[in-house]
Structures are given as C-alpha cells and as structure tokens.
Design an enzyme around this catalytic site. Structure first.
Site, PDB file in Angstrom:
ATOM      1  N   ASN A  13      27.230  43.070  36.196  1.00  4.74           N
ATOM      2  CA  ASN A  13      28.429  43.366  35.367  1.00  4.74           C
ATOM      3  C   ASN A  13      29.341  42.035  35.260  1.00  4.74           C
ATOM      4  O   ASN A  13      30.075  41.764  36.041  1.00  4.74           O
ATOM      5  CB  ASN A  13      29.184  44.369  35.843  1.00  4.74           C
ATOM      6  CG  ASN A  13      30.424  44.565  34.901  1.00  4.74           C
ATOM      7  OD1 ASN A  13      30.639  44.088  33.979  1.00  4.74           O
ATOM      8  ND2 ASN A  13      31.231  45.474  35.492  1.00  4.74           N
ATOM      9  N   TRP A  14      29.188  41.397  34.043  1.00  2.00           N
ATOM     10  CA  TRP A  14      29.831  39.653  34.078  1.00  2.00           C
ATOM     11  C   TRP A  14      31.238  40.208  33.663  1.00  2.00           C
ATOM     12  O   TRP A  14      32.251  39.177  33.952  1.00  2.00           O
ATOM     13  CB  TRP A  14      29.083  39.225  32.886  1.00  2.00           C
ATOM     14  CG  TRP A  14      27.857  38.633  32.897  1.00  2.00           C
ATOM     15  CD1 TRP A  14      27.028  39.061  33.963  1.00  2.00           C
ATOM     16  CD2 TRP A  14      27.321  37.967  32.035  1.00  2.00           C
ATOM     17  NE1 TRP A  14      25.984  38.254  33.799  1.00  2.00           N
ATOM     18  CE2 TRP A  14      25.887  37.577  32.738  1.00  2.00           C
ATOM     19  CE3 TRP A  14      27.639  37.393  30.664  1.00  2.00           C
ATOM     20  CZ2 TRP A  14      24.882  36.601  32.027  1.00  2.00           C
ATOM     21  CZ3 TRP A  14      26.486  36.446  30.333  1.00  2.00           C
ATOM     22  CH2 TRP A  14      25.222  36.062  30.977  1.00  2.00           C
ATOM     23  N   LYS A  15      31.535  41.408  33.393  1.00  2.58           N
ATOM     24  CA  LYS A  15      33.161  41.672  33.105  1.00  2.58           C
ATOM     25  C   LYS A  15      33.475  40.636  32.039  1.00  2.58           C
ATOM     26  O   LYS A  15      32.636  40.374  31.299  1.00  2.58           O
ATOM     27  CB  LYS A  15      34.034  41.472  34.274  1.00  2.58           C
ATOM     28  CG  LYS A  15      33.365  42.419  35.463  1.00  2.58           C
ATOM     29  CD  LYS A  15      34.357  42.689  36.546  1.00  2.58           C
ATOM     30  CE  LYS A  15      33.776  43.796  37.621  1.00  2.58           C
ATOM     31  NZ  LYS A  15      34.651  43.908  38.722  1.00  2.58           N
ATOM     32  N   HIS A  98      33.771  52.519  34.003  1.00  2.00           N
ATOM     33  CA  HIS A  98      34.039  51.538  35.159  1.00  2.00           C
ATOM     34  C   HIS A  98      35.577  51.791  35.534  1.00  2.00           C
ATOM     35  O   HIS A  98      36.371  52.105  34.763  1.00  2.00           O
ATOM     36  CB  HIS A  98      33.936  49.916  34.731  1.00  2.00           C
ATOM     37  CG  HIS A  98      34.004  49.235  35.815  1.00  2.00           C
ATOM     38  ND1 HIS A  98      35.163  48.762  36.153  1.00  2.00           N
ATOM     39  CD2 HIS A  98      32.952  48.574  36.673  1.00  2.00           C
ATOM     40  CE1 HIS A  98      34.818  47.755  37.306  1.00  2.00           C
ATOM     41  NE2 HIS A  98      33.576  47.832  37.450  1.00  2.00           N
ATOM     42  N   GLU A 100      38.064  49.743  36.241  1.00  5.46           N
ATOM     43  CA  GLU A 100      38.771  48.865  35.639  1.00  5.46           C
ATOM     44  C   GLU A 100      39.379  49.558  34.074  1.00  5.46           C
ATOM     45  O   GLU A 100      40.137  49.623  33.528  1.00  5.46           O
ATOM     46  CB  GLU A 100      38.220  47.498  35.368  1.00  5.46           C
ATOM     47  CG  GLU A 100      38.239  46.680  36.637  1.00  5.46           C
ATOM     48  CD  GLU A 100      37.066  45.713  36.926  1.00  5.46           C
ATOM     49  OE1 GLU A 100      36.469  45.545  35.837  1.00  5.46           O
ATOM     50  OE2 GLU A 100      36.966  45.288  38.010  1.00  5.46           O
ATOM     51  N   GLU A 169      31.026  52.986  42.870  1.00  7.29           N
ATOM     52  CA  GLU A 169      32.155  51.885  43.076  1.00  7.29           C
ATOM     53  C   GLU A 169      33.244  52.293  43.841  1.00  7.29           C
ATOM     54  O   GLU A 169      34.391  52.518  42.949  1.00  7.29           O
ATOM     55  CB  GLU A 169      32.088  51.186  41.724  1.00  7.29           C
ATOM     56  CG  GLU A 169      30.915  50.548  41.168  1.00  7.29           C
ATOM     57  CD  GLU A 169      31.123  49.534  40.217  1.00  7.29           C
ATOM     58  OE1 GLU A 169      30.428  48.629  40.323  1.00  7.29           O
ATOM     59  OE2 GLU A 169      32.063  49.381  39.453  1.00  7.29           O
ATOM     60  N   GLY A 175      35.804  43.517  43.829  1.00 11.47           N
ATOM     61  CA  GLY A 175      36.384  42.218  43.989  1.00 11.47           C
ATOM     62  C   GLY A 175      37.280  41.621  44.821  1.00 11.47           C
ATOM     63  O   GLY A 175      38.172  40.881  44.973  1.00 11.47           O
ATOM     64  N   SER A 213      31.532  44.110  45.912  1.00 11.57           N
ATOM     65  CA  SER A 213      31.586  43.137  46.704  1.00 11.57           C
ATOM     66  C   SER A 213      30.264  43.014  47.332  1.00 11.57           C
ATOM     67  O   SER A 213      30.070  42.492  48.245  1.00 11.57           O
ATOM     68  CB  SER A 213      32.706  43.218  47.852  1.00 11.57           C
ATOM     69  OG  SER A 213      34.140  43.006  47.298  1.00 11.57           O
ATOM     70  N   GLY A 234      29.521  42.433  40.685  1.00 12.16           N
ATOM     71  CA  GLY A 234      30.408  42.023  39.642  1.00 12.16           C
ATOM     72  C   GLY A 234      30.296  40.129  39.944  1.00 12.16           C
ATOM     73  O   GLY A 234      29.349  39.597  39.502  1.00 12.16           O
ATOM     74  N   GLY A 235      31.225  39.675  40.472  1.00 11.27           N
ATOM     75  CA  GLY A 235      31.137  38.269  41.046  1.00 11.27           C
ATOM     76  C   GLY A 235      29.859  37.777  41.351  1.00 11.27           C
ATOM     77  O   GLY A 235      29.618  36.426  40.777  1.00 11.27           O
TER      78      GLY A 235
HETATM   79  P1  13P Z   1      32.424  43.013  42.547  1.00  9.48           P
HETATM   80  O1  13P Z   1      30.972  42.703  42.850  1.00  9.48           O
HETATM   81  O2  13P Z   1      33.192  41.562  41.716  1.00  9.48           O
HETATM   82  O3  13P Z   1      33.100  43.557  43.706  1.00  9.48           O
HETATM   83  O4  13P Z   1      32.456  43.682  41.455  1.00  9.48           O
HETATM   84  C1  13P Z   1      31.850  45.235  41.520  1.00  9.48           C
HETATM   85  C2  13P Z   1      31.846  45.675  40.040  1.00  9.48           C
HETATM   86  O5  13P Z   1      33.055  46.172  39.784  1.00  9.48           O
HETATM   87  C3  13P Z   1      30.612  45.935  39.380  1.00  9.48           C
HETATM   88  O6  13P Z   1      30.991  46.713  38.366  1.00  9.48           O
END
Ligand code: 13P
Length: 255
Positions: A13-15, A98, A100, A169, A175, A213, A234-235
């Site tokens: 997930n590149w966000k 998600h 967010e 999640e 994050g 994470s 994510g990251g």
């Molecule tokens: P991180 O891997 O950066 O914690 O993000 C997880 C996420 O929200 C994937 O959708």
C-alpha cells in the site's frame, strides 16, 4: 505449513507516496529481484499512477491495486473514482475501509461494506480492512470492534464474502514500528476466521492478511501463523529490497 493451504498475498500500500521517477525506480528494483514468486503480489498505488504502473508491471507477477473506490457507478461525484474506471487499467484489488479513510474521511462500517460491494460488482477483489485503535485494545474491545466491522461487510455482501480479502490492521501498529506480535495477530485472525465460517462455506479459502509495521525482519514469524495468509505493507513496500524480502518469506510459506 499453513492449515488452510493457500497462497499468501503480499500487497504493498503505497499510500500517498510516489512520483513518476520514484515509481519507475521502485518497479525497476522489484523486477530485477523478482522471478516467479509462489505468493500473490500486488501494488496498491495512487490512482493517478495506474497507467504508468500498469505499463511498467505488464508481463510481471505484480498485480495492480488501488487504495479506495467510490460506491457510485458514475455521475456527479466530484473527486471520486469508480470501480469501472480503475478496472479499465487492469486493477485486480481495491483496498476499502483502511483506517486512514475511516479516520480522515469519516467512513462508516456501512459505507465500507458498500465500497466492497462496488468492487465485487466490477470484478475487483476488495481488500477489506478492519482493526482496533489502541484505546479500544486497552479497553478490551478488540474482538467487538473487528467483528462489528466485518459483520457490516458480511451483511451487505452475503455469499460474495468468499470473494474478498480481509486485512487485519490494528491501528496502533500502522506506521508506528510497533508490530502486533505473531500471537496477538493470530488470535484476531482466528476470531475473524470463525466469523467468516459462520457466513460462508468457503471461509477457508479467504485470505486474511495482516498489516501494521510488517517488515523484512518480522514478516516470516507473522506469516508462519496458521491464519495469517499474507501482508498489507505500507512503509516497507516503498523500498524494493524490503518488499522483495517479504515476498520471499511469503513464497517459502505458500503452498
Ligand atoms: P505500515 O506498514 O507503514 O505500518 O502501514 C501498514 C498499512 O497501513 C498498510 O495498509
């Protein structure tokens, strides 16, 4: 060995990250290090980059995904992007619900369920996210929260629930570098599996992936859990070497 005997899914997930140049470099790195993964792989990218990423990933094992979808089919919905539009670019997955989006856009459980429905109607696999906040975990409400979030999706989508991917999640792990332990994650995945079994005879084949994470160092231990069928990253999905290590870990555990 997983008891559910299925392929793992590793979805990035590149966000809201990327640029034409950065995406090209990242995908070059992924292509250079990836041969024939035994797991499913997806990149969920900002919609403005779909054409670019579709072209760069053509002929590779990397499937295309988006991070959100409209519940509407078409019309006067300024700023929204429909399932049919992204399907035009070969999109296979759409993240819905998600944390967010739930937090910043005020998405309700019912709206998330409708987004899953819109994806399914277009032949796109929704990756439905559920998860509790730290306050909810500390108040002992984890089970109640994730079950409520999933129940709305089951209610709206009926037997089509077998076509979704479910992502657990925990909001406190996203994050933050504070990953759920394999045991904490497995405990919630097991609860979700039980709920899916009550709704569908196909529950065993539904991929339940973990996000929060996940990285190259902790992926193997998480992915080895019985009910953890992949990761939503994510990251670490923005760094080719890290994402490739997670894909290798998942490939070793895929059947
Ligand atoms: P991180 O891997 O950066 O914690 O993000 C997880 C996420 O929200 C994937 O959708």
């Amino acid at each position: 060995m997983t008891s559910t005997n299925k392929k793992k899914l590793i979805a990035g997930n590149w966000k809201m990250n990327g640029s034409l140049a950065a995406n090209a470099a990242l995908i070059d790195g992924l292509k250079a290090g990836m041969s024939h993964p035994a797991c499913d792989v997806a990149l969920c990218v900002p919609s403005v980059y779909l054409a670019q990423v579709q072209q760069l990933c053509a002929g590779t094992a990397m499937h295309l995904g988006v991070q959100d979808l409209s519940t509407h089919v078409q019309g006067a919905y300024t700023g929204e992007v429909s399932a049919a539009m992204v399907k035009d670019f070969g999109v296979r997955y759409a993240i819905v619900g998600h944390s967010e989006c739930r937090q910043y856009h005020g998405e309700t459980d019912e709206l998330v369920a409708k987004k899953a429905q819109a994806a399914l109607a277009a032949g796109i696999t929704p990756i439905v996210c559920v998860g509790e906040t730290l306050t909810q975990r500390e108040a002992g409400q984890t089970e109640e929260v994730v079950k409520r979030q999933l129940a709305a999706v089951i209610h709206t989508n009926g037997h089509c629930i077998s076509e979704i991917v479910l992502a657990y999640e925990p909001v406190w792990a996203i994050g933050t570098g504070q990953t759920a332990t394999p045991e904490q994650a497995q405990a919630v995945h097991a609860l979700l599996r039980v709920q899916l079994r009550a709704a569908s005879s196909q529950a065993e084949r539904i991929q339940i992936v973990y996000g929060g994470s996940m990285n190259a160092a902790n992926a193997s231990a998480l992915l080895a859990q019985t009910d953890i069928d992949g990761g939503l990253i994510g990251g670490a999905s923005l760094k080719a070497a890290d994402f490739l290590s997670i894909i290798s870990a998942a490939s070793e555990l895929s059947v």
